[in-house]
Write a protein that holds these residues in place. Sequence first.
Motif, short mmCIF file in Angstrom:
data_model
loop_
_atom_site.label_atom_id
_atom_site.label_comp_id
_atom_site.label_asym_id
_atom_site.label_seq_id
_atom_site.Cartn_x
_atom_site.Cartn_y
_atom_site.Cartn_z
N ARG A 1 42.46 -55.28 -34.17
CA ARG A 1 43.88 -55.35 -33.82
C ARG A 1 44.55 -56.61 -34.33
NH1 ARG A 1 43.45 -53.49 -27.45
NH2 ARG A 1 42.54 -51.42 -27.83
N SER A 2 43.76 -57.56 -34.79
CA SER A 2 44.30 -58.84 -35.21
C SER A 2 44.83 -58.78 -36.64
CB SER A 2 43.22 -59.92 -35.11
OG SER A 2 43.61 -61.10 -35.77
N ARG B 1 47.63 -47.47 -41.01
CA ARG B 1 46.91 -47.56 -39.74
C ARG B 1 47.52 -46.54 -38.79
NH1 ARG B 1 43.54 -52.08 -39.00
NH2 ARG B 1 42.99 -50.94 -37.13
N SER C 1 51.46 -62.00 -32.13
CA SER C 1 50.71 -62.56 -31.00
C SER C 1 51.29 -63.91 -30.61
CB SER C 1 49.23 -62.70 -31.38
OG SER C 1 48.53 -63.39 -30.37
N GLN D 1 37.60 -52.42 -38.29
CA GLN D 1 38.66 -51.96 -37.41
C GLN D 1 38.94 -53.05 -36.38
OE1 GLN D 1 40.34 -49.14 -37.95
NE2 GLN D 1 39.00 -48.72 -39.70
N SER E 1 46.39 -46.29 -35.12
CA SER E 1 46.45 -47.52 -34.33
C SER E 1 47.68 -47.53 -33.43
CB SER E 1 46.47 -48.74 -35.25
OG SER E 1 45.32 -48.78 -36.07
N LYS E 2 47.54 -48.23 -32.32
CA LYS E 2 48.65 -48.38 -31.38
C LYS E 2 48.92 -49.84 -31.05
CE LYS E 2 47.88 -43.92 -29.09
NZ LYS E 2 47.59 -43.24 -27.79
N ALA E 3 47.88 -50.67 -31.06
CA ALA E 3 48.03 -52.04 -30.60
C ALA E 3 47.80 -53.07 -31.69
CB ALA E 3 47.05 -52.30 -29.45
N VAL E 4 47.80 -52.66 -32.96
CA VAL E 4 47.59 -53.61 -34.05
C VAL E 4 48.78 -54.56 -34.13
CG1 VAL E 4 47.37 -53.85 -36.54
CG2 VAL E 4 46.10 -52.08 -35.35
N GLU E 5 48.48 -55.81 -34.30
CA GLU E 5 49.52 -56.84 -34.36
C GLU E 5 50.44 -56.61 -35.56
OE1 GLU E 5 49.75 -61.75 -34.32
OE2 GLU E 5 47.84 -60.70 -34.59
N ASN F 1 54.79 -53.22 -32.94
CA ASN F 1 54.24 -54.35 -32.19
C ASN F 1 54.72 -55.65 -32.81
OD1 ASN F 1 52.70 -52.64 -30.49
ND2 ASN F 1 51.12 -52.49 -32.08
#
Length: 416
Positions: free
Chosen positions: A316-317, A87, A143, A314, A90-94, A140
């Motif tokens: 972020r979870s 990924r 959550s 696609q 991606s920057k904010a993927v959990e 990251n």
Amino acid sequence: MVSAVPDCSNSSLSCCFIKRNWFRLLESSKGESFPGKDAVYRFLNHAGFAWRRFLTSLSVATVRKVSTLTSVDRDTVFIVDDSMFERNRSKAVELLARFKDHATGAYYKGFRMLTMGWSDGHTFLPLDFALLSSSKSAINGMSENIDKRSHGYKRRQESLRSAPQVIASMLDRALAAGATASYVLMDSWFTHAPLIGEVIARGLDVIGMVKNDNKRFLVQGRKLSLKELYAAAFPVVSNKRGILRCIRTELAPDIPVRVVFVRHRTKKNEWLAILTTDLSLSVEDVIRIYAIRWDIEVFFKCTKSLLRLQKEFQGRSYDLLISHTTLVFSRYILLAWQHRQSTDARSFGGLFYLLCDEVGTLDWAVALQQLLDHINEIATKAGKKLSALIQRQLQQWIAVLPSYIKACLPISCCES
């Protein structure tokens, strides 16, 4: 939500074979027959679904079907390996983390996709997987809104465990579900004494490549490195070219092993070492069984190149990544079963495009059936004479159709 689950799961499974992404599919004329994009993403992002149980149950059921086509003398194996789940954009993927690709030496953002599958040398079926993150190189975190009682939370906790711990849990789940095998095949990254001991404790033998690192092998009270072990090994007389030497040793106390040295295929001056805990195997059988491990490499290639792993959805979870990967693995099981039933030599790529064509054919058949239903409806509303005329004309038209078109029509229409 519950009532929409079958529609969302069926649509997600078949989407790949329609050769369109969700946006283009919903914008097309077929869009009304599919769930909305928001419904699909809510389904994929849900943390309460037991995706692992679904995949394992599907795989084990398919293994049982495949076993009926397999000789009882054929060796069956579990194969363990990992692959990149990238990924990079991606920057904010959990739970996103940074890993090193040992093949190229480059770093990537994503996960380690640790996978365990079953194979009989002809058919490979994925049984379980884990998308491993890293607490040391994490970008990251987890959550905070996840329900700690859910399946999603357990998968997140698992992602932060070490690979040997996860592999042991995978073996336990596979054996509990009814999957059986004689050997566990693994690459050199996993052939370490603690993990091999865990596998042996579960009644399985290990065959794996050995890396030339700081491992020490016990030979007559001496601790030898792999190079020293090669020097102490005895030459092998075999009809198979490339088999150099073999020696019986101990990787650790109570873990007797046999190490077979073979010539490197591309670097003729070097050798490779293959370890087995089954001391009754001949050197030829050790190499033959270990060659089955390549099935999982073909699996990784197929899922990424044809089945759109990493590309189709696609989000972020972490739950979406798990559900998406499970659906891709399920598609592969479908292809593997079709391939096993086939009597020709079609590749997985050929079967994939064949299924894409079949999906198009089904759409055409549905449209033809709707036309016939519409004609029959008009005929029933007309008078008796006109209705009889329409039915005769319809029967004459059906009678001259090619057989492959007639096969798409229900018998009731042909006889009406």
